[in-house]
Design an enzyme around this catalytic site. Sequence first.
Site, PDB file in Angstrom:
ATOM      1  N   CYS A 192      -1.748   9.349   1.994  1.00  0.00           N
ATOM      2  CA  CYS A 192      -1.463   8.920   0.622  1.00  0.00           C
ATOM      3  C   CYS A 192      -2.641   9.149  -0.306  1.00  0.00           C
ATOM      4  CB  CYS A 192      -1.023   7.463   0.596  1.00  0.00           C
ATOM      5  SG  CYS A 192      -2.159   6.352   1.427  1.00  0.00           S
TER       6      CYS A 192
ATOM      7  N   GLU B 209       0.882  -1.173   0.000  1.00  0.00           N
ATOM      8  CA  GLU B 209       0.000   0.000   0.000  1.00  0.00           C
ATOM      9  C   GLU B 209       0.915   1.217   0.000  1.00  0.00           C
ATOM     10  OE1 GLU B 209      -3.107  -0.115  -0.508  1.00  0.00           O
ATOM     11  OE2 GLU B 209      -3.343  -2.278  -0.283  1.00  0.00           O
TER      12      GLU B 209
END
Length: 503
Positions: A311, A277
């Site tokens: 993010c 991720e």
Amino acid sequence: MDKYVSIRFSVLTAPEKPFQPQVKADVTQLESIYPLYLNNKAAQPNADLEVTDKFTGEVAFRCAQADAQTINQAIAGAVAATEPMARMASYERQAVLQHCVEQFRARFDELAYALCVEAGKPIRDAEGEVGRLIDTFRIAAEESVRMTGEVQPLDISARAKGYQGMWKRVPIGPCSFISPFNFPLNLAAHKIAPAIAVGCPFVMKPASRTPLGALIMGEVLSQTNLPEGAFSILPAHRDGADLFTTDDRLKLLSFTGSPEVGWDLKARSGKKKVVLELGGNAAVIIDRDADLSDALDRVIFGAFYQSGQSCIGVQRILIHDEVYEAFRDLLVARTKSLIAGDPKNRETFVGPMISDSEAGRLEAWIEEAVGLGATLLCGGQRDGRVLAATLLENVDPKAQLNVEEAFGPVAILARFSSFDEALEMVNDSKFGLQAGIFTRDLFKMFDAWDRLEVGGVVINDVPSYRVDNMPYGGVKDSGLGREGIRFAMEDMSEIRNLIVRRN
């Protein structure tokens, strides 16, 4: 006739106010020294790791730091715990997760304050993350008793007459988890909770800048009856932590962090399964039919919550020509009103970045963009680790603010004249985590879902939106695999067939 048909969407969102304990404790300080957790037990081999208050820069506490020998012991313990963990009944794993939920609720204020100190996260954001931690373990407790399989007919031809098949999922075995600094509770929880739900022992390396949340989880897990070796939580210096990646006794590596580090770990991980991720430079589209007032509120949140250190934070704001000036002016005015400073102050919206070096890096990127011709609309000032919420327009396509992940309170504005052009602008990136679109058009929604090269498309909200049971992850440089409890459990398990010949 326009190929797009107009429709108004009503978007269901989770309540922003997280669970609040009935009695709020007065938590205003932390212990001075914390242990690591080795094979389910607290251990204090040293107090080598200094963790700072990210706003003041002062040392807030110390914790033990694992060396290679300790990490090796932890992996050996996880290997020994593989069979006992797999043999735990579903209700027993569920009871462990329910215990965690109860303890996290009881320690809500402590967890939020620790997060505010070690990560510099504004206290309201910190409370929201504790709420998500509780959600994540609660969802895992529910999923832990839903590990189902399937009966499959095999008699699809004459040669298979009399044969029947069935399959089930079994734990993959010892897992290695490496979690980042920006969501020290929730992103660690998205690894720990599904591992317990599926029956996998694990070793975890929390970020050295923010280890306390994971260590508190370790303390709570140490109160349960998990088999010895079921978990180890080991702050460790990156240079000494290769075993988390390279040791072949580990069957899965799950890493959340920067793309540069993640892809390097994958290259060195050997035969184990890898879930990554990673980062992004998420875009949001403001189409000409958008509700600008609603979009304004959500874009402010998406760009500047968590001090931009997410993010899926809004980095690129793509606005239709017809509403560009109107939305830009609203956005600049609201951004200028945001309070930056001490994260312990409830009025603070933008707290410190994780370090002086990261704040300095982003300040340099802003200066680079301006030097290439960008217009600084607001912000740009830095006071130590605190960078004011910043907006720019006319940013050169080659500027780092457009190409790379900013990971701070900075967003850039750009125009588009057609929806097709906007989709192409979103896709013009090496990243592909999530994208947001403000539109009332049903056809545009499905067009974007079909064409955008991202892991998730969010309609009438920002790409920063995530619910903890959904499949979450990216494509391209943004990673491999999906999180979200049920989907992580699939990665942490393998299918095992049973074939029966009945004649």
